[in-house]
Write an enzyme that holds these catalytic residues in place. Structure first.
Site, short mmCIF file in Angstrom:
data_model
loop_
_atom_site.label_atom_id
_atom_site.label_comp_id
_atom_site.label_asym_id
_atom_site.label_seq_id
_atom_site.Cartn_x
_atom_site.Cartn_y
_atom_site.Cartn_z
CE LYS A 1 -26.36 -33.80 92.37
NZ LYS A 1 -26.37 -33.49 90.76
CB SER B 1 -29.01 -32.00 95.84
OG SER B 1 -29.78 -32.48 96.87
CE1 TYR C 1 -27.80 -36.81 93.83
CE2 TYR C 1 -28.54 -35.74 95.85
CZ TYR C 1 -28.62 -35.93 94.25
OH TYR C 1 -29.49 -34.93 93.82
N1 NAD Z 1 -35.75 -34.04 90.97
C1 NAD Z 1 -35.39 -33.71 92.34
O1 NAD Z 1 -36.20 -33.69 93.23
C2 NAD Z 1 -33.84 -33.25 92.43
C3 NAD Z 1 -33.58 -32.49 93.69
C4 NAD Z 1 -32.36 -32.24 93.92
C5 NAD Z 1 -31.26 -32.23 92.94
N2 NAD Z 1 -31.62 -32.89 91.67
C6 NAD Z 1 -30.69 -32.91 90.66
O2 NAD Z 1 -31.10 -32.47 89.32
C7 NAD Z 1 -30.59 -33.09 88.28
C8 NAD Z 1 -31.94 -33.79 87.36
O3 NAD Z 1 -32.69 -34.49 88.21
P1 NAD Z 1 -33.86 -35.31 87.74
O4 NAD Z 1 -34.91 -35.64 88.76
O5 NAD Z 1 -34.39 -34.82 86.44
O6 NAD Z 1 -33.06 -36.80 87.62
P2 NAD Z 1 -33.73 -37.83 86.43
O7 NAD Z 1 -32.95 -39.01 87.08
O8 NAD Z 1 -35.04 -37.73 86.08
O9 NAD Z 1 -32.59 -37.53 85.25
C9 NAD Z 1 -31.37 -37.69 85.14
C10 NAD Z 1 -30.81 -38.06 83.80
O10 NAD Z 1 -29.71 -38.16 83.55
C11 NAD Z 1 -29.03 -39.43 82.80
N3 NAD Z 1 -27.99 -39.90 83.58
C12 NAD Z 1 -27.48 -40.04 84.62
N4 NAD Z 1 -26.22 -40.45 84.66
C13 NAD Z 1 -25.78 -40.44 83.29
C14 NAD Z 1 -24.72 -40.59 82.90
N5 NAD Z 1 -23.58 -41.14 83.31
N6 NAD Z 1 -24.47 -40.59 81.45
C15 NAD Z 1 -25.44 -40.23 80.65
N7 NAD Z 1 -26.80 -39.86 81.36
C16 NAD Z 1 -26.86 -40.22 82.44
C17 NAD Z 1 -30.54 -40.46 83.26
O11 NAD Z 1 -30.44 -41.33 82.28
C18 NAD Z 1 -31.55 -39.57 83.51
O12 NAD Z 1 -32.29 -39.44 82.14
C19 NAD Z 1 -29.90 -34.15 88.90
O13 NAD Z 1 -28.41 -33.46 89.02
C20 NAD Z 1 -30.28 -34.19 90.30
O14 NAD Z 1 -29.24 -34.74 91.30
C21 NAD Z 1 -33.00 -33.31 91.40
#
Ligand code: NAD
Length: 336
Positions: free
Chosen positions: A157, A125, A153
């Site tokens: 990362k 991120s 966070y």
């Molecule tokens: N969406 C954004 O804007 C954004 C921006 C920067 C980085 N990210 C990164 O991209 C990735 C995906 O983001 P997203 O928006 O799809 O997030 P999200 O929260 O929609 O999905 C993450 C999924 O991971 C699962 N999860 C979390 N911890 C877990 C664990 N310990 N065991 C099993 N399952 C687990 C959750 O249940 C969830 O379904 C993440 O790593 C996030 O940090 C997202």
């Protein structure tokens, strides 16, 4: 190809899985199996799809079953989000740091036992950046900007990025890091991220609901649509390593291309795409704490590293909104 998607039931995980199914191929080979690991129940979108297997549970507990058969690639997306990690330090250390180390150990053990060298693409991120008194952020950020995260966070990362690079150097995995921009428009309910309003100010008005906007119109954001984000993750996962044109060189992450917009431009684009009645549902409700966090994020990026790999940002916010309408079959008086 057997591909594991951690966090496979989340926003990006579901979009990535849909795209893998649509393409049917990864690195030129047929995708035989996609294993979705997540602690929450499957949303139902992939029920009955023969290639999809789901294993539900805490990530560290599901890895033995996922690696019981050879894994060619892992899209490691499972994470606790920014505001959750600030509130609950132990959750972030467990869900983000310890879980990532467990994924890497599972892939390393597979290799040590004569199995395939797994590609591991890690979704980092831009929260790895932050303005430190000793190292203020430059106006335009690139992969060579020193990351000085200002949140747990972002720190987790960054730590994972470094460990992944070292596992790659040692030949344990083929690790690649993509840093995601704020992905918009996120469907469903708002999540616990400080950036939740970015999708909220588009999604809720389109659903006929008022949306509080905690920040001023002039606040700048770096966003990317789910389509461009997924295309970026897959491109970085598939691209050949090397120092030639169009190859992934060195150990640096790739910042996915950012579309820089102000909040005011987002609301204006909503007005242009969906009309006044929809855009008037965005209600300015200042929240100084959220505004301070959001203003601390970098908004302008030098996209050269991503561009050299064929990745471009979204055209404009109106395009991002139209993608959301198309992807979710939403019509408005202007688009009918
Ligand atoms: N969406 C954004 O804007 C954004 C921006 C920067 C980085 N990210 C990164 O991209 C990735 C995906 O983001 P997203 O928006 O799809 O997030 P999200 O929260 O929609 O999905 C993450 C999924 O991971 C699962 N999860 C979390 N911890 C877990 C664990 N310990 N065991 C099993 N399952 C687990 C959750 O249940 C969830 O379904 C993440 O790593 C996030 O940090 C997202």
């Amino acid at each position: 190809m057997r591909i594991v998607v951690t966090g496979g039931h989340g926003f990006v995980g579901s979009a990535l899985t849909s795209e893998l199914l649509r393409r049917g191929r990864f690195r030129g080979e047929a995708v035989d199996s996609i294993v979705l690991l997540d602690k929450v129940a499957p949303p139902g979108a992939f029920d009955g799809v023969p290639l999809i297997h789901t294993i539900r549970g805490e990530l560290v507990d599901t890895l033995p079953a996922a690696f019981a058969e050879p894994v060619d690639a892992v899209a490691h997306l499972a994470a606790a989000v920014s505001a959750e990690c600030e509130r609950d330090f132990d959750l972030g250390m467990r869900a983000n740091l310890a879980s990532t180390l467990a994924v890497l150990d599972a892939a390393r053990t597979q290799r040590a036992q004569g199995g395939p060298l797994a590609t591991v693409v890690f979704s980092s991120s831009v929260a790895v950046y932050g303005s430190d008194p000793a190292v203020p952020l430059p106006p335009v950020v690139s992969e060579t900007t020193l990351p000085t995260p200002q949140s747990s966070y972002g720190t987790q990362k960054l730590a994972c990025e470094q460990v992944l690079a070292d596992f790659t150097r040692k030949g344990f995995v083929d690790g690649r890091v993509v840093r995601l921009m704020t992905v918009a428009v996120r469907p469903g309910k708002p999540n616990a991220a400080a950036s939740a309003f970015v999708s909220g100010i588009i999604r809720e008005p389109l659903a006929g609901v008022e949306a509080p906007c905690p920040v001023g119109r002039d606040v700048q954001l770096a966003i990317a649509s789910p389509r461009r984000t997924v295309a970026g993750i897959l491109r970085i996962a598939e691209v050949e390593r090397g120092d030639g044109p169009g190859q992934l060189s060195g150990r640096l992450p790739v910042n996915l291309p950012a579309l820089t917009v102000t909040v005011g431009e987002m609301v204006d684009a909503l007005r242009a795409v969906a009309g006044d009645a929809v855009a008037d549902r965005v209600i300015h409700s200042p929240d100084p704490a959220i505004e301070a966090i959001v203003r601390s994020w970098p908004a302008r990026f030098d996209n050269a590293r991503a561009r050299a790999l064929g990745l471009e940002p979204d055209l404009d916010v109106a395009d991002v909104i139209r993608h959301y309408l198309d992807d979710h079959g939403i019509t408005t008086p202007r688009t009918q």
